[in-house]
Design a protein around this motif. Structure first.
Motif: not given
Length: 574
Positions: A464-470
């Motif tokens: 949830f706290t990842d800004p994007s898949p990259l």
């Protein structure tokens, strides 16, 4: 040079007049862009970017900037390869200083929008800084890079430079900027767009009021010049595209000193809070019911800030992440359990009543069926409120958060409120991974500790706290291999989008594989595995893949290898 009573005029600017040097400062008339430029130059200073003047303040209707010693060329001319490379690296550093900033907003970076040679300060024959920031605004890196490629590298006026040599310098610029993948393939289009934009810009100036920055004759020639440049680029596009196809490899570094510990990855929001000097962290829940109403609780009499309405939430305890802390606080303050988390909404910083710098993280969650609220002693009342009917008083940052992340009720008959509609459509988990090759083009894979998982790429499910898949791919790669990379799509372009049909209890999943880069033999040997997940590094040629991995993994990897070769991302359904 001796300053006169009103300073020394600085000439050469096309748009801003009455710019003077006074000692070690430059005075420029205040304009509509002054506030943004002041904030941008302040950001550069904070980020340590030295390729721009410093903002010193305002006096007598002028913005005061630091003076950058050096030369500013009056005309475009032919530049050396080293000068082109220095310009590309300078532009990249400028863009990197603005990525993710509030000034960039929803855009990738803040652009200069006029980074020609005549807006660069030169020292010892090399460009070292940009000046004239009046047109700076949020945008795409290709806006600046397209203009720089045009004005520094290619032009019919450079008759003494063969087109092939101009194309070589275009490639040098792209390499020095570290431009890769789809953006590299789009660079010639970006050049053409900047040339066409220049025609539109000067045509609008010509048709505008009498306060034009140049005579009609000069503007007419600039329009004609831009059209000639556009026609030249179209004529020789194949040569330029061919040069750009000879790409430099992304830089890959390994960081063997940083420990691989849970909760200590490069994008851990709590670790970032500590680095930012935040003294207290808390987590709250923007909880909606099927009708789209939001749960608010009111602080009880005798409690600090009595009477204040707020989202359920509280302090994050040791060992907790943001999501766990928010759900624990929701249960303690409302008695509600079983909420379905739908998103991480970011954070707000403020100074609390004890004068401590506080960072409040907020998650969104939804109740798919009504529940009974049982308040704790901290609160004396609860309310399910529509976003347009929030009670008072409520903390301003929470009020802003609610209005930013909620939707008004539907106006069409039969349409469900968004929280009621979302459970009726698929909720697809996402994953991100990085794919590496050797310098010979062989695939670098990791053997999973679980035999059922076979050979894998570094990667994992989006948190949830990842800004994007990259960001997910970079975080997982760091945890699984010790290779630390920036989450920069220009350096790590998309290779494949993978849609996985439901299986094994999983719903539909969507995955993204990005190019990590080409590893030397030393870098492959230096990979440090997390033995809880992987047991060995395996290098396979394209011919070895079908016999070493399952058919799906073999086909995916062969497709990804082709994307590495061509620079064209693949779309895969399996």
């Amino acid at each position: 040079m001796t300053d006169g009573p009103n300073g020394v005029p600085l000439t050469g600017g096309r748009m801003t007049q009455s710019v003077v040097r006074v000692g070690n400062s430059v005075h420029r008339p205040v304009s509509d862009s002054s506030e943004f430029v002041a904030a941008l130059l302040g950001l550069f200073e904070k980020q340590g970017f030295t390729g721009a003047p410093r903002y010193l303040g305002r006096t007598a209707g002028n913005d005061v900037l630091s003076y950058l010693p050096g030369q500013v060329p009056e005309r475009f001319r032919v530049w050396e390869d080293e000068q082109i490379a220095a310009a590309g690296a300078l532009l990249r550093s400028m863009h990197d200083a603005t990525r993710g900033s509030s000034l960039a907003g929803r855009f990738q970076v803040v652009c200069h929008h006029d980074p020609g040679p005549n807006n660069a300060v030169w020292v010892d024959g090399m460009p070292t800084a940009f000046i004239d920031w009046d047109t700076a605004a949020p945008g795409s890196p290709l806006e600046d890079l397209g203009y720089m490629a045009w004005t520094w590298c290619i032009a019919p006026a450079k008759q003494t430079v063969p087109v092939g040599r101009q194309a070589d310098q275009l490639r040098i610029l792209a390499d020095s900027y570290r431009l890769h993948g789809p953006e590299r393939h789009a660079l010639v289009d970006a050049i053409l767009e900047q040339q066409a934009r220049n025609v539109r810009f000067w045509s609008e100036i010509m048709a505008g009021p009498e306060s034009a920055p140049a005579t009609a004759e000069v503007i007419t020639e600039r329009i004609a010049w831009s059209r000639r440049e556009f026609a030249f680029t179209v004529e020789h596009r194949e040569v330029f595209d061919h040069a750009l196809a000879r790409t430099a490899d992304p830089v890959v570094t390994t960081d063997l000193e940083r420990p691989m510990t849970a909760g200590s990855h490069p994008f851990d929001p709590l670790a970032q809070a500590r680095a930012d000097g935040v003294e207290r962290t808390s987590a709250s829940v923007l909880l909606t019911d099927p009708a789209g109403r939001i749960l608010l609780v009111r602080r009880a009499p005798g409690v600090l800030q009595s009477g204040l309405w707020e989202l359920p939430g509280g302090g994050i305890e040791d060992g907790e992440d943001v999501v766990r802390a928010a759900l624990r606080e929701l249960g303690e303050e409302s008695g509600l359990t079983g909420a379905r988390v739908t998103a991480y909404l970011g954070h707000d910083d403020y100074t609390n009543t004890r004068s401590r710098r506080t960072r409040e993280y907020t998650i969104a969650a939804c109740l798919d069926r009504p529940g009974t609220v049982l308040l704790s002693a901290e609160h004396d009342r609860h309310l399910w409120a529509a976003p347009a009917d929030l009670p008072a008083p409520i903390a301003p940052h929470e009020q802003t958060m609610i209005r930013r992340h909620t939707t008004p009720p539907p106006t069409q008959p039969g349409h469900l409120p968004l929280p009621g509609y979302l459970p009726t459509i698929p909720a697809a988990p996402m994953w991100g991974s990085l794919f590496f090759t050797t310098t010979d083009g062989d695939a670098v894979l990791l053997r999973a500790t679980d035999p059922a998982k076979g050979l894998q790429y570094p990667g994992g499910d989006v948190e949830f706290t990842d800004p994007s898949p990259l960001h997910t791919a970079v975080r997982e790669c760091w945890e699984e291999t010790g290779i630390l990379l920036p989450p920069d799509p220009a350096r790590h372009p998309l290779l494949a989008t993978v849609v996985e049909q439901p299986r094994g209890g999983w719903p539909l999943k969507i995955g993204f594989t990005f190019f990590g880069g080409r590893l030397t033999a030393e870098q492959v040997a230096a990979i440090r595995l997390d033995t809880a997940e992987h047991t060995e590094v395996v290098v396979l040629t394209a011919g070895q893949l079908p016999g070493a991995v399952g058919p799906q993994r073999a086909q995916l990897t062969l497709t990804v290898l082709e994307a590495v070769r061509t620079g064209l991302p693949a779309y895969i359904v399996r």
